[in-house]
Design a protein around this motif. Sequence first.
Motif, PDB file in Angstrom:
ATOM      1  N   ALA A 174       7.508  29.179 156.172  1.00  0.00           N
ATOM      2  CA  ALA A 174       7.508  28.237 155.054  1.00  0.00           C
ATOM      3  C   ALA A 174       8.868  27.542 155.009  1.00  0.00           C
ATOM      4  N   PRO A 175       8.926  26.384 154.367  1.00  0.00           N
ATOM      5  CA  PRO A 175      10.215  25.699 154.250  1.00  0.00           C
ATOM      6  C   PRO A 175      11.230  26.565 153.493  1.00  0.00           C
ATOM      7  N   PRO A 176      12.500  26.363 153.753  1.00  0.00           N
ATOM      8  CA  PRO A 176      13.519  27.135 153.033  1.00  0.00           C
ATOM      9  C   PRO A 176      13.337  27.022 151.517  1.00  0.00           C
ATOM     10  N   GLY A 177      13.458  28.150 150.845  1.00  0.00           N
ATOM     11  CA  GLY A 177      13.344  28.167 149.396  1.00  0.00           C
ATOM     12  C   GLY A 177      11.933  28.334 148.874  1.00  0.00           C
ATOM     13  N   ILE A 178      10.945  28.368 149.764  1.00  0.00           N
ATOM     14  CA  ILE A 178       9.555  28.578 149.351  1.00  0.00           C
ATOM     15  C   ILE A 178       9.082  29.857 150.015  1.00  0.00           C
ATOM     16  N   ALA A 179       8.696  30.843 149.213  1.00  0.00           N
ATOM     17  CA  ALA A 179       8.305  32.148 149.737  1.00  0.00           C
ATOM     18  C   ALA A 179       6.936  32.068 150.411  1.00  0.00           C
ATOM     19  N   ALA A 180       6.877  32.548 151.641  1.00  0.00           N
ATOM     20  CA  ALA A 180       5.600  32.596 152.362  1.00  0.00           C
ATOM     21  C   ALA A 180       4.748  33.736 151.813  1.00  0.00           C
ATOM     22  N   HIS A 181       3.447  33.526 151.845  1.00  0.00           N
ATOM     23  CA  HIS A 181       2.441  34.517 151.475  1.00  0.00           C
ATOM     24  C   HIS A 181       2.487  34.925 150.009  1.00  0.00           C
ATOM     25  N   LEU A 182       3.064  34.097 149.183  1.00  0.00           N
ATOM     26  CA  LEU A 182       3.067  34.334 147.747  1.00  0.00           C
ATOM     27  C   LEU A 182       2.161  33.284 147.110  1.00  0.00           C
ATOM     28  N   PRO A 183       1.026  33.709 146.521  1.00  0.00           N
ATOM     29  CA  PRO A 183       0.105  32.728 145.927  1.00  0.00           C
ATOM     30  C   PRO A 183       0.718  32.042 144.707  1.00  0.00           C
ATOM     31  N   HIS A 184       0.505  30.729 144.630  1.00  0.00           N
ATOM     32  CA  HIS A 184       0.972  29.920 143.495  1.00  0.00           C
ATOM     33  C   HIS A 184      -0.207  29.085 143.004  1.00  0.00           C
ATOM     34  N   ARG A 185      -0.314  28.906 141.693  1.00  0.00           N
ATOM     35  CA  ARG A 185      -1.252  27.914 141.184  1.00  0.00           C
ATOM     36  C   ARG A 185      -0.760  26.548 141.651  1.00  0.00           C
ATOM     37  N   ALA A 186      -1.671  25.673 142.018  1.00  0.00           N
ATOM     38  CA  ALA A 186      -1.283  24.327 142.469  1.00  0.00           C
ATOM     39  C   ALA A 186      -0.436  23.638 141.406  1.00  0.00           C
ATOM     40  N   ALA A 187      -0.771  23.839 140.128  1.00  0.00           N
ATOM     41  CA  ALA A 187      -0.014  23.218 139.047  1.00  0.00           C
ATOM     42  C   ALA A 187       1.432  23.688 139.017  1.00  0.00           C
ATOM     43  N   ASP A 188       1.696  24.880 139.538  1.00  0.00           N
ATOM     44  CA  ASP A 188       3.061  25.410 139.559  1.00  0.00           C
ATOM     45  C   ASP A 188       3.813  25.026 140.831  1.00  0.00           C
ATOM     46  N   LEU A 189       3.117  24.989 141.981  1.00  0.00           N
ATOM     47  CA  LEU A 189       3.797  24.714 143.247  1.00  0.00           C
ATOM     48  C   LEU A 189       4.042  23.224 143.479  1.00  0.00           C
ATOM     49  N   LEU A 190       3.102  22.372 143.073  1.00  0.00           N
ATOM     50  CA  LEU A 190       3.264  20.934 143.329  1.00  0.00           C
ATOM     51  C   LEU A 190       4.531  20.355 142.698  1.00  0.00           C
ATOM     52  N   PRO A 191       4.919  20.743 141.471  1.00  0.00           N
ATOM     53  CA  PRO A 191       6.189  20.222 140.945  1.00  0.00           C
ATOM     54  C   PRO A 191       7.395  20.651 141.787  1.00  0.00           C
ATOM     55  N   VAL A 192       7.342  21.850 142.351  1.00  0.00           N
ATOM     56  CA  VAL A 192       8.431  22.315 143.220  1.00  0.00           C
ATOM     57  C   VAL A 192       8.499  21.433 144.458  1.00  0.00           C
ATOM     58  N   LEU A 193       7.340  21.134 145.043  1.00  0.00           N
ATOM     59  CA  LEU A 193       7.306  20.279 146.233  1.00  0.00           C
ATOM     60  C   LEU A 193       7.781  18.870 145.891  1.00  0.00           C
ATOM     61  N   THR A 194       7.363  18.370 144.728  1.00  0.00           N
ATOM     62  CA  THR A 194       7.792  17.042 144.293  1.00  0.00           C
ATOM     63  C   THR A 194       9.306  16.999 144.167  1.00  0.00           C
ATOM     64  N   HIS A 195       9.862  18.035 143.572  1.00  0.00           N
ATOM     65  CA  HIS A 195      11.321  18.110 143.402  1.00  0.00           C
ATOM     66  C   HIS A 195      12.020  18.166 144.759  1.00  0.00           C
ATOM     67  N   ARG A 196      11.440  18.937 145.698  1.00  0.00           N
ATOM     68  CA  ARG A 196      12.046  19.066 147.031  1.00  0.00           C
ATOM     69  C   ARG A 196      12.084  17.739 147.767  1.00  0.00           C
ATOM     70  N   LEU A 197      11.105  16.878 147.493  1.00  0.00           N
ATOM     71  CA  LEU A 197      11.017  15.613 148.218  1.00  0.00           C
ATOM     72  C   LEU A 197      11.630  14.438 147.470  1.00  0.00           C
ATOM     73  N   ALA A 198      12.108  14.678 146.252  1.00  0.00           N
ATOM     74  CA  ALA A 198      12.704  13.575 145.493  1.00  0.00           C
ATOM     75  C   ALA A 198      13.956  13.097 146.222  1.00  0.00           C
ATOM     76  N   PRO A 199      14.138  11.786 146.307  1.00  0.00           N
ATOM     77  CA  PRO A 199      15.338  11.278 146.970  1.00  0.00           C
ATOM     78  C   PRO A 199      16.591  11.711 146.227  1.00  0.00           C
ATOM     79  N   VAL A 200      17.590  12.071 146.990  1.00  0.00           N
ATOM     80  CA  VAL A 200      18.864  12.461 146.409  1.00  0.00           C
ATOM     81  C   VAL A 200      19.627  11.183 146.067  1.00  0.00           C
ATOM     82  N   PRO A 201      20.063  11.040 144.797  1.00  0.00           N
ATOM     83  CA  PRO A 201      20.800   9.816 144.459  1.00  0.00           C
ATOM     84  C   PRO A 201      22.150   9.803 145.159  1.00  0.00           C
TER      85      PRO A 201
END
Length: 195
Positions: free
Chosen positions: A162-189
């Motif tokens: 899994a990408p750094p900072g995201i635990a592999a094999h740990l189930p997440h509700r989509a509603a909980d994981l998608l904001p984390v992914l969104t944050h990871r991909l947000a452009p850095v100002p």
Amino acid sequence: MPLHVPPAPAPALRSVLAALGSPTAVREARTPSLRNAQGPVSPELPLPVHVLDRITPLDVPPRTRLAGWRFLIRSGDRAVAAGDTMLTPDGWAFSHFFEGPYVAATERALRQAETIPRHYQPRLLSVPELYMLTLWLHGDTGADGGEGTLQPSDLLVPLAPAPPGIAAHLPHRAADLLPVLTHRLAPVPLLGSPA
């Protein structure tokens, strides 16, 4: 077993069976474990592979599209490779065989999902922007595996690696994981230059 594996399109299965029956296709595959498998091999556990087209703002439903079907290729009691199919203008066609960490990780995540008391339909969800693959446990077990929308209550199990900072094999509700992914991909100002 609480997992309801959707049936793969018959032409997709036939294309993988034909490739497995072709000495040329197996020999040219870059999968030593498939070439060296002792005894018969068989395609099992067809999983639709969906791609998250892009991470969307939190108030917009995520968009996914079907990219193909993946079959775990079993030899004896374990998966030794996987075979992917893709949709072409002429229908479903064999794409390629492969091996590597996602084969074992998929098998492990499926075993883990079988212990969850709720019923799910297993799928794979690829997040290309993060080079990430997850087991998508869709709550609508009667849905067409090639269609459907990622629901907030669906479970996503990141596969190793899994990408750094995201635990592999740990189930997440989509509603909980998608904001984390969104944050990871947000452009850095960019910081302004000092005055």
